[in-house]
Enzyme design. Structure first.
Site, mmCIF file in Angstrom:
data_model
loop_
_atom_site.group_PDB
_atom_site.id
_atom_site.type_symbol
_atom_site.label_atom_id
_atom_site.label_comp_id
_atom_site.label_asym_id
_atom_site.label_seq_id
_atom_site.Cartn_x
_atom_site.Cartn_y
_atom_site.Cartn_z
ATOM 1 N N ARG A 147 0.859 -1.187 0.000
ATOM 2 C CA ARG A 147 0.000 0.000 0.000
ATOM 3 C C ARG A 147 0.895 1.237 0.000
ATOM 4 O O ARG A 147 1.999 1.216 0.557
ATOM 5 C CB ARG A 147 -0.883 0.048 1.256
ATOM 6 C CG ARG A 147 -2.076 -0.864 1.230
ATOM 7 C CD ARG A 147 -3.173 -0.363 0.265
ATOM 8 N NE ARG A 147 -4.344 -1.212 0.292
ATOM 9 C CZ ARG A 147 -4.553 -2.260 -0.523
ATOM 10 N NH1 ARG A 147 -3.664 -2.584 -1.444
ATOM 11 N NH2 ARG A 147 -5.672 -2.969 -0.435
ATOM 12 N N HIS B 81 -1.257 0.625 -9.475
ATOM 13 C CA HIS B 81 -1.942 -0.272 -8.538
ATOM 14 C C HIS B 81 -2.636 -1.430 -9.286
ATOM 15 O O HIS B 81 -3.819 -1.646 -9.116
ATOM 16 C CB HIS B 81 -2.967 0.503 -7.686
ATOM 17 C CG HIS B 81 -3.402 -0.266 -6.461
ATOM 18 N ND1 HIS B 81 -3.737 0.331 -5.276
ATOM 19 C CD2 HIS B 81 -3.566 -1.600 -6.234
ATOM 20 C CE1 HIS B 81 -4.072 -0.587 -4.385
ATOM 21 N NE2 HIS B 81 -3.991 -1.757 -4.961
HETATM 22 P P1 NDP Z 1 -1.539 -11.496 4.808
HETATM 23 O O1 NDP Z 1 -2.405 -10.976 5.878
HETATM 24 O O2 NDP Z 1 -1.725 -12.906 4.340
HETATM 25 O O3 NDP Z 1 0.004 -11.342 5.214
HETATM 26 C C1 NDP Z 1 0.487 -10.200 5.833
HETATM 27 C C2 NDP Z 1 1.931 -10.473 6.252
HETATM 28 O O4 NDP Z 1 2.470 -9.265 6.794
HETATM 29 C C3 NDP Z 1 2.035 -11.539 7.340
HETATM 30 O O5 NDP Z 1 3.183 -12.336 7.144
HETATM 31 C C4 NDP Z 1 2.187 -10.709 8.604
HETATM 32 O O6 NDP Z 1 2.885 -11.353 9.661
HETATM 33 C C5 NDP Z 1 3.012 -9.549 8.077
HETATM 34 N N1 NDP Z 1 2.883 -8.388 8.961
HETATM 35 C C6 NDP Z 1 1.785 -7.665 9.268
HETATM 36 N N2 NDP Z 1 2.074 -6.690 10.151
HETATM 37 C C7 NDP Z 1 3.397 -6.804 10.413
HETATM 38 C C8 NDP Z 1 4.284 -6.111 11.257
HETATM 39 N N3 NDP Z 1 3.881 -5.091 12.029
HETATM 40 N N4 NDP Z 1 5.583 -6.509 11.297
HETATM 41 C C9 NDP Z 1 6.016 -7.550 10.541
HETATM 42 N N5 NDP Z 1 5.203 -8.269 9.714
HETATM 43 C C10 NDP Z 1 3.914 -7.888 9.647
HETATM 44 O O7 NDP Z 1 -1.701 -10.484 3.570
HETATM 45 P P2 NDP Z 1 -1.533 -10.778 2.026
HETATM 46 O O8 NDP Z 1 -0.232 -11.432 1.805
HETATM 47 O O9 NDP Z 1 -2.725 -11.445 1.472
HETATM 48 O O10 NDP Z 1 -1.546 -9.279 1.418
HETATM 49 C C11 NDP Z 1 -0.600 -8.317 1.832
HETATM 50 C C12 NDP Z 1 -1.001 -6.950 1.330
HETATM 51 O O11 NDP Z 1 -0.796 -6.844 -0.079
HETATM 52 C C13 NDP Z 1 -2.477 -6.576 1.485
HETATM 53 O O12 NDP Z 1 -2.759 -6.161 2.806
HETATM 54 C C14 NDP Z 1 -2.640 -5.453 0.491
HETATM 55 O O13 NDP Z 1 -2.389 -4.206 1.102
HETATM 56 C C15 NDP Z 1 -1.563 -5.727 -0.554
HETATM 57 N N6 NDP Z 1 -2.131 -6.065 -1.865
HETATM 58 C C16 NDP Z 1 -1.791 -5.267 -2.936
HETATM 59 C C17 NDP Z 1 -2.256 -5.577 -4.178
HETATM 60 C C18 NDP Z 1 -1.851 -4.782 -5.373
HETATM 61 O O14 NDP Z 1 -2.372 -5.006 -6.473
HETATM 62 N N7 NDP Z 1 -0.922 -3.866 -5.235
HETATM 63 C C19 NDP Z 1 -3.154 -6.721 -4.412
HETATM 64 C C20 NDP Z 1 -3.427 -7.479 -3.228
HETATM 65 C C21 NDP Z 1 -2.928 -7.147 -1.992
HETATM 66 P P3 NDP Z 1 2.298 -12.722 10.296
HETATM 67 O O15 NDP Z 1 2.620 -13.774 9.272
HETATM 68 O O16 NDP Z 1 3.081 -12.893 11.532
HETATM 69 O O17 NDP Z 1 0.839 -12.502 10.502
HETATM 70 C C1 OXD Z 2 -6.131 -5.699 -2.824
HETATM 71 C C2 OXD Z 2 -5.755 -4.771 -3.891
HETATM 72 O O1 OXD Z 2 -5.947 -5.387 -1.642
HETATM 73 O O2 OXD Z 2 -6.140 -5.008 -5.051
HETATM 74 O O3 OXD Z 2 -6.635 -6.794 -3.144
HETATM 75 O O4 OXD Z 2 -5.064 -3.785 -3.612
#
Ligand code: NDP
Ligand code: OXD
Length: 334
Positions: free
Chosen positions: A249, A297
C-alpha cells in the site's frame, strides 16, 4: 479473530438474506455493473442489490461485498452477518470507525496470489537484469553490455510472509535468488531464511539487496519504508545500491524519503505499484524519475469471476454451519 467478534453460528432455518454490493473504485476492473452480473450468476437464489441504486429494505441485507465503501455505509444494515472485502487489503475498511462488529472476510485466492507473484518475479528480475540501463541503452542506440551477475549473487528480502509474500518468496527461490523474509510472528518456509518482529528487522535488512514489500497497511506498518530503514539495507552485492519494490500500500512508504534516497544514491532504483494518493497526481516526480518503474496499482488485479465464486462459496459454507475462512483479526488490523 479478535474475541469480541463472534464467529456466527448459522441459524437454521435461515431465509436467504440479500447480498448488498458496494463497489467504489472507478477503474474498469471495479465496474459495479460487472460485479453485479457476476454475483447474479453465482448467487442465483439470493437477491443481489447493487447500491446505491437498488430499492430495498436495509433489514433484508445479511451480507455485504464491498470495495472501498464510504464510511458509515455498512452501518446502515441492522441485520448484517458478514462483510466480504473484495480485495486482500482491508486498510480502507479498518479506517471506518462505524464498521459493524461482524466478521470481516478478505480475499485470499490462488488467482490473486499468482498475479502478485508474477509482478514480484517480473520486477525483481527487471532490476537484477539491469533492464533500466539496457532500455536506456536501446533508446540511445548504444551497444554497451555490462557484466551480468547470477541470481545466486543477490539476496531478496520479502517484508510480509502471508498469503502473497510466502508464494512470491517460493518463486524467487526457484529462480535462484537467496531469499529471506520478515513477518510479525515466526514463520517457516523451505529455503527461505525467516526473520520476525522488530528485534530481527535490522538483521533481515542487513542481508537484503532487493527489498520487496507485501505488508498490510496498519498503524504498525505505516511509513515503515523510510530513509532510516533504507540505510540499513546491504549495499555490498553486485547490484550495488539496494532496490525497493512496494506492492503493498502507498501508506507503507515515505514518498519524500524514497525520492531523496533515489537522488542521493541510498537506493539504486524502485518499483512502485501503490501510492499515498491514487491516482498518482500528474505533478508527482515519480512519473518521470529515471530510477522508478511505476505501475498503477495493478500488481494483482481482483478478478470478479474468481472472487464472486469465492464469496458465494463462503456464504454457502457459513449457512451450512462451517467456519468462515480468511477472517480479519481486527486487533492486528489485517
Ligand atoms: P496477509 O495478511 O496474508 O500477510 C500479511 C503479512 O504481513 C504476514 O506475514 C504478517 O505477519 C506480516 N505483517 C503484518 N504486520 C506486520 C508487522 N507489524 N511486522 C512484521 N510483519 C507484519 O496479507 P496478504 O499477503 O494477502 O496481502 C498483503 C497486502 O498486499 C495486502 O494487505 C494489500 O495491502 C496488498 N495487496 C496489494 C495488491 C496490489 O495489487 N498492489 C493486491 C493485493 C494485496 P504474520 O505472518 O506474523 O501474521
Ligand atoms: C487488494 C488490492 O488489496 O487489489 O486486493 O489492492
Amino acid at each position: 479473530m479478535s474475541p469480541e467478534i463472534p464467529q456466527y453460528e448459522a441459524r437454521i432455518p435461515m431465509n436467504k438474506g440479500a447480498l448488498a454490493l458496494l463497489v467504489h473504485g472507478g477503474t474498469e476492473n471495479w465496474s459495479p455493473e460487472r460485479w453485479k452480473r457476476r454475483f447474479d450468476d453465482v448467487c442465483r437464489d439470493r437477491r443481489v442489490l447493487l447500491l446505491p441504486d437498488a430499492a430495498f429494505d436495509p433489514a433484508d441485507v445479511h451480507y455485504a461485498a464491498v470495495w472501498k465503501p464510504d464510511h458509515g455505509e455498512l452501518a446502515a444494515f441492522p441485520n448484517l452477518r458478514v462483510i466480504f472485502n473484495l480485495g486482500a487489503g482491508v486498510d480502507a475498511l479498518m479506517a471506518d470507525s462505524s464498521l459493524p462488529r461482524v466478521p470481516l472476510v478478505r480475499v485470499a485466492v490462488e488467482d490473486l496470489t499468482g498475479r502478485m507473484t508474477e509482478y514480484v518475479a517480473l520486477h525483481v528480475l527487471m532490476h537484477h537484469r539491469q533492464e533500466l540501463y539496457l532500455r536506456d541503452s536501446q533508446r540511445r542506440k548504444r551497444w554497451a553490455p555490462k557484466f551480468q551477475w547470477p541470481a545466486s549473487a543477490i539476496s531478496v528480502g520479502v517484508m510480509g510472509l502471508g498469503t502473497l509474500g510466502a508464494n512470491a518468496a517460493h518463486a524467487l527461490r526457484h529462480l535462484g535468488f537467496r531469499v529471506s523474509g520478515w513477518s510479525r510472528s515466526q514463520r517457516q518456509i523451505d529455503g527461505v531464511e525467516c526473520f520476525h518482529g522488530n528485534a530481527q528487522l535490522d538483521a533481515f535488512l542487513g542481508r537484503t539487496n532487493i527489498l520487496v514489500c507485501l505488508l498490510p497497511l496498519t498503524p504498525d506498518t505505516r511509513q515503515i519504508l523510510n530513509r532510516e530503514l533504507f540505510a540499513k539495507l546491504d549495499r555490498s552485492s553486485s547490484i550495488g545500491a539496494p532496490v525497493v519494490i512496494n506492492a503493498g500500500r502507498g501508506g507503507l512508504q515515505d514518498e519524500a524519503d524514497i525520492l531523496q534516497c533515489l537522488d542521493d544514491g541510498t537506493l539504486g532504483s524502485a518499483s512502485l505499484d501503490v501510492f499515498a494518493s491514487e491516482p498518482l497526481p500528474a505533478d508527482s516526480r515519480f512519473w518521470t524519475h529515471p530510477k522508478v518503474v511505476l505501475t498503477p496499482h495493478n500488481a494483482a488485479d481482483t478478478d470478479p469471476d474468481e472472487i464472486s465464486k469465492y464469496v458465494a462459496r463462503q456464504i454457502e459454507r457459513f449457512e451450512a454451519g462451517a467456519r468462515l475462512e480468511n477472517v480479519v483479526d481486527r486487533g492486528r488490523g489485517y
